[in-house]
Design an enzyme around this catalytic site. Sequence first.
Site, mmCIF file in Angstrom:
data_model
loop_
_atom_site.group_PDB
_atom_site.id
_atom_site.type_symbol
_atom_site.label_atom_id
_atom_site.label_comp_id
_atom_site.label_asym_id
_atom_site.label_seq_id
_atom_site.Cartn_x
_atom_site.Cartn_y
_atom_site.Cartn_z
ATOM 1 N N CYS A 87 0.830 -1.209 0.000
ATOM 2 C CA CYS A 87 0.000 0.000 0.000
ATOM 3 C C CYS A 87 0.861 1.255 0.000
ATOM 4 O O CYS A 87 2.070 1.197 0.159
ATOM 5 C CB CYS A 87 -0.907 -0.014 1.218
ATOM 6 S SG CYS A 87 0.030 0.118 2.768
ATOM 7 N N ALA B 151 3.122 1.675 2.947
ATOM 8 C CA ALA B 151 4.324 0.829 2.863
ATOM 9 C C ALA B 151 5.390 1.522 2.019
ATOM 10 O O ALA B 151 6.573 1.521 2.362
ATOM 11 C CB ALA B 151 3.978 -0.533 2.270
ATOM 12 N N ARG C 152 12.296 -5.133 6.074
ATOM 13 C CA ARG C 152 12.890 -4.974 4.748
ATOM 14 C C ARG C 152 14.404 -5.137 4.766
ATOM 15 O O ARG C 152 15.047 -5.217 3.743
ATOM 16 C CB ARG C 152 12.487 -3.594 4.229
ATOM 17 C CG ARG C 152 12.957 -3.237 2.866
ATOM 18 C CD ARG C 152 12.056 -2.157 2.345
ATOM 19 N NE ARG C 152 12.577 -1.421 1.225
ATOM 20 C CZ ARG C 152 13.159 -0.228 1.322
ATOM 21 N NH1 ARG C 152 13.343 0.351 2.496
ATOM 22 N NH2 ARG C 152 13.556 0.396 0.248
HETATM 23 FE FE1 CFM Z 1 13.044 0.223 -5.627
HETATM 24 FE FE2 CFM Z 1 11.091 -0.439 -4.230
HETATM 25 FE FE3 CFM Z 1 13.634 -1.110 -3.595
HETATM 26 FE FE4 CFM Z 1 12.501 -2.142 -5.775
HETATM 27 FE FE5 CFM Z 1 11.563 -4.061 -4.155
HETATM 28 FE FE6 CFM Z 1 10.099 -2.427 -2.635
HETATM 29 FE FE7 CFM Z 1 12.648 -3.079 -1.948
HETATM 30 MO MO1 CFM Z 1 10.716 -4.791 -1.836
HETATM 31 S S1 CFM Z 1 11.201 -0.620 -6.326
HETATM 32 S S2 CFM Z 1 14.444 -1.456 -5.496
HETATM 33 S S3 CFM Z 1 12.189 -4.143 -6.337
HETATM 34 S S4 CFM Z 1 12.626 0.749 -3.565
HETATM 35 S S5 CFM Z 1 9.537 -4.123 -3.646
HETATM 36 S S6 CFM Z 1 9.224 -0.503 -3.038
HETATM 37 S S7 CFM Z 1 10.942 -2.768 -0.804
HETATM 38 S S8 CFM Z 1 12.769 -4.980 -2.700
HETATM 39 S S9 CFM Z 1 14.497 -1.930 -1.795
HETATM 40 C C1 HCA Z 2 6.863 -3.785 0.915
HETATM 41 C C2 HCA Z 2 8.235 -4.217 1.368
HETATM 42 C C3 HCA Z 2 8.804 -5.385 0.620
HETATM 43 C C4 HCA Z 2 8.033 -6.659 0.879
HETATM 44 C C5 HCA Z 2 8.838 -7.871 0.552
HETATM 45 C C6 HCA Z 2 8.164 -9.121 0.126
HETATM 46 C C7 HCA Z 2 10.274 -5.544 1.043
HETATM 47 O O1 HCA Z 2 6.506 -3.955 -0.252
HETATM 48 O O2 HCA Z 2 6.144 -3.244 1.721
HETATM 49 O O3 HCA Z 2 7.033 -9.138 -0.334
HETATM 50 O O4 HCA Z 2 8.861 -10.142 0.224
HETATM 51 O O5 HCA Z 2 11.141 -5.553 0.193
HETATM 52 O O6 HCA Z 2 10.504 -5.686 2.245
HETATM 53 O O7 HCA Z 2 8.783 -5.112 -0.774
#
Ligand code: CFM
Ligand code: HCA
Length: 533
Positions: free
Chosen positions: A52, A55, A86
Amino acid sequence: SEKILEEILNKYPAKVKRNRKKHIVIRDPQQDRQEIEANTRTIPGIVTNRGCAFAGCKGVVLGPLKDMVHIVHGPVGCGYYSWLTRRNKAKTDEPNKNFLAYCVSTDMQESDIVFGGEKKLARMIDEVVEIFKPNGITISATCPVGLIGDDIQAVARAARAKHSLNITAYSCEGYKGVSQSAGHHIANNGLMENIVGEGQMEEPPGRYTINILGEYNIGGDSWEVERVLTDIGYDVQAVMTGNGSYAKLKNAHVAQLNLVQCHRSINYIADMLQIKYGTPWLKVNFIGIRATIESLRNMARYFGDESLITRTEEVIERELAEIEPQLEPYRKICSGKIAFCFVGGSRGHHYQGLYEELGVTTVLAGYEFAHRDDYEGRDVLPHLKTDADSKNIPELHVTPDENRYRLKIPADRLEALKQELPLNNYKGMISDMTEGSIVVDDLNHYETEEFIKIFKPDIFSSGIKDKYIPQKMGIPTKQLHNYDYSGPYAGFRGAVNFARDVAMGFATPTWNYITPPWKGKPLLEGTIEPCSA
Ligand code: CFM
Ligand code: HCA
């Protein structure tokens, strides 16, 4: 593959089929441009991995700033959800100024929902200032805050005046957008409005001063990147926001170049820094050896200094000599395998190169919540239509700063470099994918199973929410969000860690032992009797 795709989609009701079809592309390099639908509402009940707006704002962009306390105004579950799960790591610079280990929430109860939670929030801010003495405070709204109309902006303004401290509120209620992407935008606006430029520095501290944008130090990634950059001779002013701090971020305006790792989450700030302070941004990718080398070379070319170019090559050579022998045994195990690579908004693209270097081919990739420019490249931006959902998020319009706007390099040189380097540009995922591979936006549970049955991948990389589907089908998984408690995976040494972990997944005999319980013993037993009536 068109036929197989039709078969998968035919299981859907007609309206759902029409919708999902637009989110799936079979890569055809003959076509100039391949369109994909993205950043639209998920079909209710279809079970996808999205999060969301809260998040995206508190969990992703604001949360890693370590010397600020991040208050979650809302029910305690939203606070727990975003409590370091995270793996955005941080080291303390100032004594007693790292608050990441805390979960600070107003823990809204029914009475707060009925009578309003503003007073409780104001009291909490006073308490936080007294107990922690942070360098700043952020307040993030969860869904009920907007529903009951608590004015968190007014509470923050009053507290800011009372405590003479950077206290700002983010109206990032979960429902503000179709995914966490909306929260990135809200956080970007707030950081730009309230923190960047607050500092007093006027000049860059070093000859080559940079910021790293869209790098969140998951599993220590930014430490590995900074190790190499510092060794080459760069001064890293601010990282947004991994291991980041208010103390550094407030002077981010002095950098001569901004690097953009994750385009999706931070492109708004990258553009605003260019308009306000004249700082160009360079799209980099420090995941994968070739991508890291290319990024380092592009940076050196931007500054154009011969000694920097030479030093860059020296460091690259030294790092390669260190890691190549370590990678060799892992390459033997990985070579010839195929992968699915589905992550949030940038890693679905970034990890494909690293897989390729290990001999692993990505046959299916996608993003949970990225926008069309992350798939098709920024050329598509003028063609994007703003729908009702995107109108929810205010655009912040900045103008050149009267005192601090500076051309970092001569305008004609910048224009010439734009022809050669990804300056202020990102070309997206699709053009890097091979013929016949599948690009899927907002993948869901049903499609995950169907695509696995067709491609039979050797490894499935995604997140916690869907990793159990392939595991139960006997396929190794690799979490590319939190790295399964491993990392760093970025840069040179990170590539070795990744190769080791992935090779371990392939080499373990575990997956051969998996027999689903229903194959051993029926879950239901019975006989069919004739109906007596
Ligand atoms: Fe960018 Fe993200 Fe991230 Fe990402 Fe992600 Fe994420 Fe993440 Mo989970 S787009 S690189 S691929 S900031 S989903 S909102 S939290 S891994 S560090
Ligand atoms: C988020 C955080 C997340 C969730 C990870 C997952 C992360 O989307 O709120 O689904 O395994 O990287 O911690 O993307």
